[in-house]
Design a protein around this motif. Structure first.
Motif, PDB file in Angstrom:
ATOM      1  N   ARG A 269       0.855  -1.196   0.000  1.00 29.96           N
ATOM      2  CA  ARG A 269       0.000   0.000   0.000  1.00 29.96           C
ATOM      3  C   ARG A 269       0.889   1.242   0.000  1.00 29.96           C
ATOM      4  O   ARG A 269       1.973   1.221   0.587  1.00 29.96           O
ATOM      5  N   GLU A 273      -0.647   6.602   2.765  1.00 30.37           N
ATOM      6  CA  GLU A 273      -2.022   6.146   3.061  1.00 30.37           C
ATOM      7  C   GLU A 273      -2.042   5.289   4.322  1.00 30.37           C
ATOM      8  O   GLU A 273      -2.869   5.465   5.212  1.00 30.37           O
ATOM      9  N   ASP A 277      -3.645   6.243   8.189  1.00 25.76           N
ATOM     10  CA  ASP A 277      -4.564   5.338   8.905  1.00 25.76           C
ATOM     11  C   ASP A 277      -4.040   5.038  10.304  1.00 25.76           C
ATOM     12  O   ASP A 277      -4.744   5.160  11.300  1.00 25.76           O
ATOM     13  N   GLY A 310      -0.216  13.156   0.051  1.00 22.34           N
ATOM     14  CA  GLY A 310      -1.216  12.296   0.686  1.00 22.34           C
ATOM     15  C   GLY A 310      -2.085  13.060   1.664  1.00 22.34           C
ATOM     16  O   GLY A 310      -3.308  12.890   1.700  1.00 22.34           O
ATOM     17  N   ALA A 314      -6.214  13.860   1.130  1.00 17.33           N
ATOM     18  CA  ALA A 314      -7.207  13.485   2.143  1.00 17.33           C
ATOM     19  C   ALA A 314      -7.950  14.719   2.659  1.00 17.33           C
ATOM     20  O   ALA A 314      -9.172  14.692   2.856  1.00 17.33           O
TER      21      ALA A 314
END
Length: 378
Positions: A269, A273, A277, A310, A314
């Protein structure tokens, strides 16, 4: 109302000048000098490369230290981060360029053995989910060292272990993954990286990243041939998936350690990201009205999976305003806008001399943050 906005500082490190934690501290200090009561939440971020463990610790993970082998066999103290049964392991902690003796490169012999020891330590600590951040490596061994530390065997024609490093893989005659730590089969392993290169070829680990680890053109050729051979021997040992993984995105990450991780069953991944998380970015974003992101150099590379891109993506999806701080800005406003960044504030706007910016990044960044506060918070 002016001055009441909640600010989220979610920036990466300024490499060679400030850690991500220091960036957040300096930005906060600058904002509060202009707007003393401003609510600031700091969430230092990383994209899987060096600084990933520090970002996890800043977000509340426990720092766990362990002695492991460095890239050239010297013992080093490396750390991973643990919260509950989730571990964040950063390969650069064990096998990164910063772990080489000063001024020494070892493109053909540097090994990822210590990264395998670090993964084993995370298993020993009870981790059931391991985020394996890879980047900043001193190695190009296809993860062979890491796999060896976890129980794999790589033998030459005489039945002896092959020498460490990518160069030694040219002597590989047989591979046996049967002795891998059985706990790996019940762990969720996430390969977190900001690069999607395959293992070998013109876009592979040796060709693209070998030179920054001290590899000459001849070394690059030798390493590429050795890794092609390594993948062929592994194909004989574990079947067609070995060839599939070698061509997969992320296999070439951190000198091919991505390939080794895929052989362990890792899921690839994008690093930022995964880290957003793990760090709890979504709830922090919900509480914020303005997001300040950034890194040392905002340039073309930033757009390809680096932390600020990133964070901005978001934040834009959540309808939040984003600005960036950086040491050096090499992107025009329209490109920044497409990435979701309203405006960038480089240190060079305050201090044109780049050497001074690098040496005195902290105080200059505070002055930059004062500008942001005047522009957006008053």
């Amino acid at each position: 109302m002016p001055g009441t906005r909640t600010v989220l500082v979610a920036a990466d490190k300024f490499k060679g000048s400030l850690t991500a934690v220091q960036v957040a501290e300096r930005v906060t200090a600058g904002l509060r000098r202009v707007v003393p009561g401003v609510a600031v939440e700091a969430l230092p971020v990383a994209d899987g490369g060096d600084g990933t463990v520090a970002a996890a610790v800043a977000a509340g993970f426990e720092r766990c230290e362990v002695l492991v082998a460095g890239p050239v066999g010297n013992e080093v103290t490396a750390a991973f981060a643990l919260r509950g049964d989730t571990a964040v392991v950063e390969m650069a902690e064990a096998s990164g360029l910063q772990r080489l003796p000063t001024g020494v490169f070892a493109p053909l012999t540097a090994s990822t053995y210590g990264s395998g020891e670090l993964l084993r330590a995370a298993l020993d600590a009870g981790a059931r989910t391991i985020v394996f951040g890879v980047g900043g490596s001193a190695t190009t061994d296809g993860g062979a060292g890491m796999l060896s530390a976890l129980g794999a065997r790589f033998l030459d024609a005489g039945g002896e272990p092959v020498p460490p490093g990518g160069g030694g893989l040219v002597e590989l005659a047989s591979a046996d993954l049967g002795g891998l730590d059985p706990r790996l089969s019940s762990v969720e392993l996430v390969l977190a990286s900001d690069v999607d290169n395959p293992l070998t070829g013109p876009k592979g680990a040796p060709a693209v990243y070998g030179p920054q680890k001290g590899a000459s053109p001849g070394d690059v050729e030798a390493l590429d041939a050795a890794l092609v051979h390594y993948a062929k021997v592994l194909e004989r040992a574990v079947g067609a998936r070995a060839a599939e993984y070698a061509a997969s995105p992320g296999a070439g990450a951190a000198g091919g350690i991505g390939y080794g991780a895929l052989l362990l069953g890792a899921r690839f991944r994008p690093g930022i990201e995964v880290m957003l998380d793990v760090l709890g970015f979504a709830p922090a974003l919900e509480r914020a009205e303005l997001v300040i992101t950034g890194e040392g150099s905002l340039d073309e590379q930033t757009l390809h999976g680096k932390a600020p891109a990133g964070v901005a993506a978001a934040a834009r999806a959540a309808g939040k305003e984003v600005v960036a701080v950086c040491g050096r800005l090499a992107l025009p406003p329209e490109v920044l806008g497409r990435a979701g960044i309203r405006r960038a504030y480089p240190l060079t706007d305050v201090e044109p001399d780049v050497a001074t910016c690098i040496a005195d990044a902290g105080p200059i960044l505070e002055r930059v943050a004062e500008r942001i506060a005047r522009d957006l918070l008053t």
